[in-house]
Scaffold this active site. Structure first.
Site, PDB file in Angstrom:
ATOM      1  N   SER A  90       0.901  -1.166   0.000  1.00  0.00           N
ATOM      2  CA  SER A  90       0.000   0.000   0.000  1.00  0.00           C
ATOM      3  C   SER A  90       0.934   1.208   0.000  1.00  0.00           C
ATOM      4  O   SER A  90       1.326   1.702   1.051  1.00  0.00           O
ATOM      5  CB  SER A  90      -0.888   0.012   1.242  1.00  0.00           C
ATOM      6  OG  SER A  90      -1.662  -1.152   1.305  1.00  0.00           O
ATOM      7  N   LYS A  98      -6.471   2.178  -3.184  1.00  0.00           N
ATOM      8  CA  LYS A  98      -6.195   1.618  -1.852  1.00  0.00           C
ATOM      9  C   LYS A  98      -6.201   2.743  -0.798  1.00  0.00           C
ATOM     10  O   LYS A  98      -6.688   2.564   0.327  1.00  0.00           O
ATOM     11  CB  LYS A  98      -4.845   0.885  -1.896  1.00  0.00           C
ATOM     12  CG  LYS A  98      -4.352   0.362  -0.585  1.00  0.00           C
ATOM     13  CD  LYS A  98      -5.143  -0.820  -0.072  1.00  0.00           C
ATOM     14  CE  LYS A  98      -4.885  -0.961   1.401  1.00  0.00           C
ATOM     15  NZ  LYS A  98      -4.893  -2.241   1.947  1.00  0.00           N
ATOM     16  N   LYS A 125       0.471   5.760   7.923  1.00  0.00           N
ATOM     17  CA  LYS A 125       1.149   6.001   6.637  1.00  0.00           C
ATOM     18  C   LYS A 125       0.125   6.168   5.510  1.00  0.00           C
ATOM     19  O   LYS A 125       0.201   7.099   4.710  1.00  0.00           O
ATOM     20  CB  LYS A 125       2.095   4.818   6.374  1.00  0.00           C
ATOM     21  CG  LYS A 125       2.705   4.700   5.008  1.00  0.00           C
ATOM     22  CD  LYS A 125       2.153   3.607   4.125  1.00  0.00           C
ATOM     23  CE  LYS A 125       1.922   2.252   4.668  1.00  0.00           C
ATOM     24  NZ  LYS A 125       1.278   1.295   3.808  1.00  0.00           N
TER      25      LYS A 125
END
Ligand code: NDP
Length: 295
Positions: free
Chosen positions: A96, A171, A239
């Site tokens: 990701s 995503k 993140k």
């Protein structure tokens, strides 16, 4: 096709194990113990990225961040060092990651005749085991078609999202949505707890009412049992939410709610650490609302 897999953490090892049901796999991770476990199951451990590149036609990668992906491709002993005598022609990044960084890496690899695809996945390792994980692929359609049998040996839920980086954009869309939904569910349940409702009653009623969502269905029942609902580090979700809000800045989307989610996850990481399980964010909501979810 000879396949390699780099990154055997919580997500990568589930994906690699699934691929091993139908392919011989060469594997690489910085943790020697993980390599040994894979070798016991029949995988071939690689010494480094360069040696993996010499043996493989397709290399899949699932590492925490795009910086790690750049390191295994272009760093010392990385994939590109094995390319002169190598076979690797397609790199599939299941991280990701940061779509902007991925597009830059793809352009650099294209100069060396290597095609990069991004193919992050959701929701988590259990869905890989069940063969139902969703794969969001970005890159040249003809290359995705070429490697489709590899994806289909993981899951039939493969979606073409457009050019390179678009899988990772989708995503990020998914993860900022799921994080916000998780935190809103926790806040709403804290309101109920403060007013005398039990977690059990709320879970049962919410799952038969308009507030039902993935977190009322999966997270709350696990919380009642005192079990984890994910195996995902809070720092990795931060993140993703950081990347999503940065993407919002770059294209002018205000991200009103996403930024609140970002702040709460950042506070959670300061309080519990990068490696804390994402489930621990419930403890932050408990402390901010002066309540406890379980009796
Ligand atoms: P983990 O931290 O569990 O695993 C990453 C693995 O890669 C670790 O074993 C790590 O070792 C190793 N590693 C780090 N750097 C290198 C390197 N340079 N070369 C070789 N190995 C390296 O992360 P996850 O598996 O949870 O996450 C991987 C990606 O998948 C992330 O982008 C995450 O956002 C995504 N993801 C995760 C999900 C989950 O449920 N866990 C769900 C969906 C997506 P070490 O720890 O020693 O650094």
């Amino acid at each position: 096709m000879e396949l390699g897999y780099i990154g055997l953490g919580a997500m990568g090892r589930a994906l690699a194990r699934r691929l091993m049901l139908s392919h011989q796999l060469r594997v690489l991770d910085v943790r020697q113990g993980l390599l040994e476990k894979f070798a016991e199951k029949g995988a071939i451990p690689a010494e480094n990225g360069a040696s993996l590149a010499r043996e493989c036609d397709v290399v899949l990668i699932c590492l925490p961040r795009s910086e790690n992906v750049r390191e295994v491709i272009f760093g010392s002993g990385g994939l590109v060092e094995g390319l002169d005598r190598g076979k690797v022609k397609v790199v599939i990044d299941q991280t990701s990651g940061n779509p902007i960084e991925t597009r830059m890496m793809a352009a650099e690899l294209a100069e060396k005749g290597i095609i990069m695809i991004d193919a992050p996945v959701s929701p988590g390792p259990e869905a890989v085991e069940a063969g139902t994980i969703t794969i969001m692929a970005g890159g040249p359609p003809e290359t995705i078609e070429l490697v489709k049998p590899i994806f289909e040996s993981i899951s039939s839920n493969l979606y073409y999202c457009g050019g390179i980086g678009n899988g990772q954009v989708l995503k990020l869309v998914n993860n900022i949505l799921s994080s916000t939904c998780r935190l809103m569910t926790l806040e709403a349940v804290a309101l109920g707890r403060k007013n005398g409702l039990s977690l059990e009653t709320m879970t049962e009623v919410l799952n038969r009412s308009g507030g039902r969502n993935r977190f009322t269905e999966i997270m709350l029942p696990k919380m009642i049992k005192g079990e984890p609902s994910v195996n995902f580090a809070m720092g990795l979700m931060l993140k993703d939410v950081n990347l999503a809000t940065q993407l919002g800045i770059s294209c002018g989307v205000p991200m009103f709610l996403g930024n609140v989610t970002r702040g709460l996850l950042q506070a959670g990481v300061y309080k519990y650490g990068e490696d804390a399980n994402l489930d621990d964010i419930a403890k932050l909501i408990e402390s901010l609302t002066d309540t406890t979810f379980r009796e």
